[in-house]
Design a protein around this motif. Structure first.
Motif: not given
Length: 186
Positions: A49-73
């Motif tokens: 359980e210390r090894k992480s998993l990936i999660c999927l989102v459908h677009d950039f807007k959704m990405l921003n809902e699940y990351v505090e601060d998405v770096p511009e790059v």
């Protein structure tokens, strides 16, 4: 495809595990906000359980809902990537605690596959995606190579793209808030 999306969503809402085609390899998935479902993924994969998993989102807007601060790059990396690319972000939010790595990061991919995009958009939550294998065993590159214990261990197998031939895992890049970029897997 609509019927498969609806069946899959019902399983996800109940905290079940799905086996589904992604824009890379076949994945084991569940609701990324449900800690009990995520625990079932770790158990099925026999993964630490210390090894992480990936999660999927459908677009950039959704990405921003699940990351505090998405770096511009990140947007440039994803826009110009030649293949599906997963980025590990600092400070994920609104996902289950047992999905977040010890260093407070989370691997997220903005999917390109139409089934995944539509499924996630309609489900309105990110979905876990981890290769359909027991931890330490080679990743199956097509549906036929998936082990019976994985097929039997999920609650629903999506009935799409099962004849699709060899796929490849995504590239993985770790992107720190301080601007540090590290390629984990090409």
């Amino acid at each position: 495809m609509r019927e498969e999306i609806n069946k899959t969503i019902q399983v996800l809402k109940r905290g079940g595990l799905i086996l589904y085609p992604t824009d890379t390899v076949w994945g084991i998935g569940c609701d990324a906000t449900n800690p009990e479902a995520i625990a079932k993924v770790f158990k099925l994969k026999q993964r630490d359980e210390r090894k992480s998993l990936i999660c999927l989102v459908h677009d950039f807007k959704m990405l921003n809902e699940y990351v505090e601060d998405v770096p511009e790059v990140a947007y440039d990396i994803l826009k110009y990537a030649a293949k599906p690319t997963t980025i590990i972000y600092d400070d994920p939010i609104r996902v289950a605690e047992n999905l977040i790595a010890e260093d407070n990061s989370l691997a997220i991919r903005v999917v390109q596959d139409q089934f995944c995009k539509q499924l996630i958009r309609k489900f309105r939550r990110p979905i876990v995606s981890t290769s359909a294998n027991i931890s330490g065993v080679k990743t199956p590159l097509n549906f036929k190579a998936i082990a019976p214990e994985i097929l039997e261990g999920v609650d629903y197998v999506v009935n799409l793209q099962q004849s699709k031939q060899t796929a490849q895992p995504s590239a993985i890049i770790k992107l720190k808030n301080d601007g540090t970029v590290k390629v984990i897997r090409n």
